[in-house]
Design a protein around this motif. Structure first.
Motif, PDB file in Angstrom:
ATOM      1  N   ASP A  75       0.902  -1.194  -0.030  1.00 42.45           N
ATOM      2  CA  ASP A  75       0.156   0.122  -0.079  1.00 42.45           C
ATOM      3  C   ASP A  75       0.828   1.312   0.121  1.00 42.45           C
ATOM      4  O   ASP A  75       0.641   2.298  -0.618  1.00 42.45           O
ATOM      5  N   GLU A  76       1.763   1.255   0.665  1.00 46.93           N
ATOM      6  CA  GLU A  76       2.724   2.583   0.873  1.00 46.93           C
ATOM      7  C   GLU A  76       3.369   2.541  -0.699  1.00 46.93           C
ATOM      8  O   GLU A  76       3.499   3.676  -0.878  1.00 46.93           O
ATOM      9  N   ILE A  77       3.927   1.420  -1.306  1.00 48.24           N
ATOM     10  CA  ILE A  77       4.548   1.740  -2.462  1.00 48.24           C
ATOM     11  C   ILE A  77       3.357   2.148  -3.605  1.00 48.24           C
ATOM     12  O   ILE A  77       3.868   3.078  -4.302  1.00 48.24           O
ATOM     13  N   ALA A  78       2.208   1.426  -3.443  1.00 45.53           N
ATOM     14  CA  ALA A  78       1.105   1.768  -4.265  1.00 45.53           C
ATOM     15  C   ALA A  78       0.672   3.367  -4.220  1.00 45.53           C
ATOM     16  O   ALA A  78       0.405   3.915  -5.331  1.00 45.53           O
ATOM     17  N   ARG A  79       0.967   3.972  -3.151  1.00 40.83           N
ATOM     18  CA  ARG A  79       0.698   5.439  -2.800  1.00 40.83           C
ATOM     19  C   ARG A  79       1.678   6.146  -3.719  1.00 40.83           C
ATOM     20  O   ARG A  79       1.325   7.197  -4.170  1.00 40.83           O
ATOM     21  N   LEU A  80       2.956   5.845  -3.517  1.00 41.02           N
ATOM     22  CA  LEU A  80       3.932   6.370  -4.362  1.00 41.02           C
ATOM     23  C   LEU A  80       3.605   6.528  -6.004  1.00 41.02           C
ATOM     24  O   LEU A  80       3.663   7.385  -6.557  1.00 41.02           O
ATOM     25  N   PHE A  81       2.880   5.496  -6.517  1.00 41.78           N
ATOM     26  CA  PHE A  81       2.830   5.099  -7.981  1.00 41.78           C
ATOM     27  C   PHE A  81       1.511   5.959  -8.312  1.00 41.78           C
ATOM     28  O   PHE A  81       1.363   6.584  -9.175  1.00 41.78           O
ATOM     29  N   SER A  82       0.666   5.820  -7.360  1.00 42.23           N
ATOM     30  CA  SER A  82      -0.631   6.819  -7.502  1.00 42.23           C
ATOM     31  C   SER A  82      -0.358   8.287  -7.716  1.00 42.23           C
ATOM     32  O   SER A  82      -1.204   9.068  -8.398  1.00 42.23           O
ATOM     33  N   THR A  83       0.687   8.673  -7.132  1.00 45.18           N
ATOM     34  CA  THR A  83       1.113  10.155  -7.401  1.00 45.18           C
ATOM     35  C   THR A  83       1.645  10.327  -8.937  1.00 45.18           C
ATOM     36  O   THR A  83       1.480  11.470  -9.523  1.00 45.18           O
ATOM     37  N   GLN A  84       1.637   9.163  -9.735  1.00 45.57           N
ATOM     38  CA  GLN A  84       2.259   9.234 -11.038  1.00 45.57           C
ATOM     39  C   GLN A  84       1.418   8.922 -11.711  1.00 45.57           C
ATOM     40  O   GLN A  84       1.163   8.667 -12.997  1.00 45.57           O
ATOM     41  N   PHE A  85       0.148   8.587 -11.292  1.00 46.22           N
ATOM     42  CA  PHE A  85      -1.249   8.044 -12.161  1.00 46.22           C
ATOM     43  C   PHE A  85      -0.779   6.709 -12.842  1.00 46.22           C
ATOM     44  O   PHE A  85      -1.082   6.544 -13.887  1.00 46.22           O
ATOM     45  N   VAL A  86      -0.252   5.903 -11.986  1.00 42.33           N
ATOM     46  CA  VAL A  86       0.193   4.746 -12.383  1.00 42.33           C
ATOM     47  C   VAL A  86      -0.689   3.633 -11.561  1.00 42.33           C
ATOM     48  O   VAL A  86      -0.792   3.657 -10.407  1.00 42.33           O
ATOM     49  N   HIS A  87      -1.304   2.584 -12.441  1.00 49.97           N
ATOM     50  CA  HIS A  87      -2.223   1.640 -11.640  1.00 49.97           C
ATOM     51  C   HIS A  87      -1.386   0.517 -11.170  1.00 49.97           C
ATOM     52  O   HIS A  87      -0.404   0.080 -11.864  1.00 49.97           O
ATOM     53  N   VAL A  88      -1.508   0.008  -9.826  1.00 50.42           N
ATOM     54  CA  VAL A  88      -0.834  -0.886  -9.233  1.00 50.42           C
ATOM     55  C   VAL A  88      -1.580  -1.931  -8.829  1.00 50.42           C
ATOM     56  O   VAL A  88      -2.732  -1.891  -8.043  1.00 50.42           O
ATOM     57  N   GLN A  89      -1.196  -3.203  -9.140  1.00 46.37           N
ATOM     58  CA  GLN A  89      -1.844  -4.447  -8.169  1.00 46.37           C
ATOM     59  C   GLN A  89      -0.592  -5.400  -7.645  1.00 46.37           C
ATOM     60  O   GLN A  89       0.500  -5.190  -8.048  1.00 46.37           O
ATOM     61  N   THR A  90      -0.836  -6.203  -7.066  1.00 42.17           N
ATOM     62  CA  THR A  90       0.258  -6.964  -6.382  1.00 42.17           C
ATOM     63  C   THR A  90       0.199  -8.390  -6.732  1.00 42.17           C
ATOM     64  O   THR A  90      -1.000  -8.876  -6.308  1.00 42.17           O
ATOM     65  N   TRP A  91       1.226  -9.229  -6.976  1.00 44.81           N
ATOM     66  CA  TRP A  91       1.243 -10.700  -7.232  1.00 44.81           C
ATOM     67  C   TRP A  91       2.208 -11.226  -6.310  1.00 44.81           C
ATOM     68  O   TRP A  91       3.234 -10.797  -6.014  1.00 44.81           O
ATOM     69  N   CYS A  92       1.762 -12.250  -5.579  1.00 43.55           N
ATOM     70  CA  CYS A  92       2.504 -12.742  -4.171  1.00 43.55           C
ATOM     71  C   CYS A  92       2.288 -14.280  -4.324  1.00 43.55           C
ATOM     72  O   CYS A  92       1.289 -14.948  -4.864  1.00 43.55           O
ATOM     73  N   LEU A  93       3.081 -15.187  -3.891  1.00 48.00           N
ATOM     74  CA  LEU A  93       3.030 -16.343  -3.626  1.00 48.00           C
ATOM     75  C   LEU A  93       1.876 -16.947  -2.637  1.00 48.00           C
ATOM     76  O   LEU A  93       1.281 -17.911  -2.939  1.00 48.00           O
ATOM     77  N   ALA A  94       1.540 -16.231  -1.816  1.00 48.13           N
ATOM     78  CA  ALA A  94       0.593 -16.306  -0.798  1.00 48.13           C
ATOM     79  C   ALA A  94       0.203 -15.146  -0.139  1.00 48.13           C
ATOM     80  O   ALA A  94       0.801 -14.054   0.002  1.00 48.13           O
ATOM     81  N   ARG A  95      -1.114 -15.448   0.494  1.00 54.16           N
ATOM     82  CA  ARG A  95      -1.800 -14.039   1.355  1.00 54.16           C
ATOM     83  C   ARG A  95      -1.943 -14.643   2.750  1.00 54.16           C
ATOM     84  O   ARG A  95      -2.656 -15.869   2.703  1.00 54.16           O
ATOM     85  N   ALA A  96      -1.427 -14.002   3.622  1.00 53.17           N
ATOM     86  CA  ALA A  96      -1.782 -14.198   5.121  1.00 53.17           C
ATOM     87  C   ALA A  96      -2.842 -13.383   5.526  1.00 53.17           C
ATOM     88  O   ALA A  96      -2.913 -12.421   5.827  1.00 53.17           O
ATOM     89  N   GLU A  97      -4.123 -13.973   5.346  1.00 52.80           N
ATOM     90  CA  GLU A  97      -5.576 -13.301   5.735  1.00 52.80           C
ATOM     91  C   GLU A  97      -5.560 -12.996   7.099  1.00 52.80           C
ATOM     92  O   GLU A  97      -4.698 -13.276   8.028  1.00 52.80           O
ATOM     93  N   ALA A  98      -6.283 -11.972   7.522  1.00 53.80           N
ATOM     94  CA  ALA A  98      -6.743 -11.411   8.841  1.00 53.80           C
ATOM     95  C   ALA A  98      -7.001 -12.781   9.526  1.00 53.80           C
ATOM     96  O   ALA A  98      -7.882 -13.504   9.084  1.00 53.80           O
TER      97      ALA A  98
END
Length: 268
Positions: A240-263
């Motif tokens: 989310d912190e990285i996506a915030r930086l990209f959003s200032t440049q109007f870049v769409h961000v998605q995240t791909w990862c090996l696994a998700r540690a859900e709440a």
């Protein structure tokens, strides 16, 4: 006698040599002792190379791998089980969080293997799990749930951490994904400028404070769509912190990862 095109002949010979080396590698790896790190049984290759040509399954057997993958559709926002293939559950539709694409839950089988990649340099299962991530990505693209990004950007380590660990697991995942998806990797546009404490064991508020200002985008951003690559997404604070930086440049961000540690409690 017609002239011989040496460049075409050389390219043909190189392709033949490359294919021969790949086949020899598969034969060699298939003949070595190869046991699943989860169940300790011998890993059989039957049928696997039909799915992934010139690939040898290592680190995890087909049975453990299949049992640990998501058996249902999940929300790309929070990881909650949903009934149909779509981006968000009803709750996430209200605030549309960043997309996180993963083939499995960290808590349901493959977590120990993914942790061993980072902390024990046990990379044997990395390719197999990354291949499952690539399959998940292609399915979501095919159904129009996500758009194909222009570039893969591994979440960077601070130079101090990189020297200590010796490698960046996100970079290894990104390189394998690039081979599988034909999407290039760019590891030069995003840097980590703060050597933050490990996120493990920190609460959400502590994680956000820990990551604030930890990354910087270099000048000259030319992308419109990027995919951040990491091993595990827990609270999503880092991406989310990285996506915030990209959003200032109007870049769409998605995240791909090996696994998700859900709440906690989300999968109950």
């Amino acid at each position: 006698m017609p002239p011989i095109n040496n460049s075409i002949n050389i390219a043909h010979v190189l392709r033949l040599c490359t294919n021969s080396v790949q086949r020899a590698r598969v034969i060699l790896l298939s003949s070595l002792p190869n046991r699943c790190l989860l169940c300790q049984q011998r890993i059989e290759q039957t049928g696997y190379q039909q799915l992934f040509p010139n690939q040898v399954l290592t680190g995890v057997c087909q049975e453990c791998l299949a049992a640990s993958l998501y058996q249902h559709e999940v929300c790309l926002g929070c990881g909650r089980e949903i009934a149909v293939l779509q981006a968000y559950c009803g709750k996430c539709l209200q605030h549309t969080p960043n997309w996180v694409v993963a083939p499995c839950s960290y808590h349901q089988g493959l977590g120990p293997l993914i942790a061993a990649i980072k902390y024990q340099q046990q990379c044997a299962p990395l390719n197999a799990i990354t291949q499952q991530l690539a399959c998940r990505i292609e399915l979501l693209i095919k159904h129009g749930i996500i758009r194909r990004p222009q570039v893969l950007i591994p979440v960077p380590l601070h130079p101090n951490r990189l020297r200590q660990r010796g490698f960046n697991q996100a970079w290894l995942i990104a390189k394998e994904l690039s081979l599988l998806t034909n999407i290039p990797v760019d590891d030069s546009c995003l840097i980590r400028v703060v050597d933050t404490s490990p996120q493990t064991g920190l609460a959400g508020k502590q994680r956000r404070k820990n990551c604030h200002g930890a990354f910087r985008l270099l000048d000259g951003m030319t992308y419109q769509r990027v995919a951040l690559i990491d091993d595990v997404v827990t609270t999503g604070t880092t991406v989310d912190e990285i996506a915030r930086l990209f959003s200032t440049q109007f870049v769409h961000v998605q995240t791909w990862c090996l696994a998700r540690a859900e709440a906690p409690g989300l999968l109950d």
